[in-house]
Design an enzyme around this catalytic site. Sequence first.
Site, mmCIF file in Angstrom:
data_model
loop_
_atom_site.group_PDB
_atom_site.id
_atom_site.type_symbol
_atom_site.label_atom_id
_atom_site.label_comp_id
_atom_site.label_asym_id
_atom_site.label_seq_id
_atom_site.Cartn_x
_atom_site.Cartn_y
_atom_site.Cartn_z
ATOM 1 N N LYS A 1 0.826 -1.211 0.000
ATOM 2 C CA LYS A 1 0.000 0.000 0.000
ATOM 3 C C LYS A 1 0.867 1.272 0.000
ATOM 4 C CE LYS A 1 -4.082 -2.009 2.314
ATOM 5 N NZ LYS A 1 -5.002 -1.848 3.486
ATOM 6 N N TYR B 1 -12.603 -2.140 -3.725
ATOM 7 C CA TYR B 1 -13.070 -2.297 -2.343
ATOM 8 C C TYR B 1 -14.589 -2.266 -2.227
ATOM 9 C CZ TYR B 1 -8.573 -2.105 0.219
ATOM 10 O OH TYR B 1 -7.347 -2.376 0.765
ATOM 11 N N ASN C 1 -1.912 0.266 6.946
ATOM 12 C CA ASN C 1 -1.410 -1.013 7.458
ATOM 13 C C ASN C 1 -0.559 -1.772 6.442
ATOM 14 O OD1 ASN C 1 -3.452 -1.825 5.770
ATOM 15 N ND2 ASN C 1 -4.705 -2.779 7.351
ATOM 16 N N HIS D 1 -2.199 -5.313 1.544
ATOM 17 C CA HIS D 1 -3.500 -5.953 1.321
ATOM 18 C C HIS D 1 -3.254 -7.406 0.941
ATOM 19 C CE1 HIS D 1 -7.486 -6.867 -0.299
ATOM 20 N NE2 HIS D 1 -6.830 -7.498 -1.255
ATOM 21 N N GLU E 1 -9.536 -10.566 -7.649
ATOM 22 C CA GLU E 1 -8.576 -9.476 -7.424
ATOM 23 C C GLU E 1 -7.375 -9.573 -8.363
ATOM 24 O OE1 GLU E 1 -9.724 -8.694 -2.732
ATOM 25 O OE2 GLU E 1 -7.707 -9.379 -3.220
#
Length: 136
Positions: free
Chosen positions: A12, A52, A115, A118, A129
């Site tokens: 990310k 998402y 965080n 993913h 995905e």
Amino acid sequence: MSNIEQTLSIIKPDAVERNLDNEIKQMFLKNEFNIIKEKKIQIEKSEAEKFYKVHETKPFYNDLCSYLSSGPIIAMILEKENAVADNRKLMGATNPNDAEEGTIRKKYGISIDKNSVHGSDSVENAKIEIDFFFKN
Ligand code: UDP
Ligand code: MG
């Protein structure tokens, strides 16, 4: 019996920005994941909203989509036995404060939103995905 799977991993923006991509890739390699494909890209907010979509009713959806599209990310196809579950384990809990020692999110995550990584949560979603990022 072998159960080779593929899963989608994303490094990310918070981690790419801190130049942690090589360290994170080394963690995957050390844990016997093969990196089959990878690409560094920046996506539009509208694409993040699509990616998402399962979270569209959540209070954090708008911020999450703004964040994922805020800077370059690295999308990767990871492959190994039980790749989906093993990647979730290596990533650690969604909130880095709850993540176990030695996990990616414990080591590098800043907060529940930043965080660092993913990972797909099921074999079925992994296929969707992977197609999202790698189907031409
Ligand atoms: N997230 C957030 N606030 C929350 C829960 C989740 O910002 O209260 C973000 C976080 O970056 C997380 C992403 O939304 O990685 C997707 O949430 P999910 O529950 O799918 O967690 P994950 O599968 O990434 O562990
Ligand atoms: Mg998830």
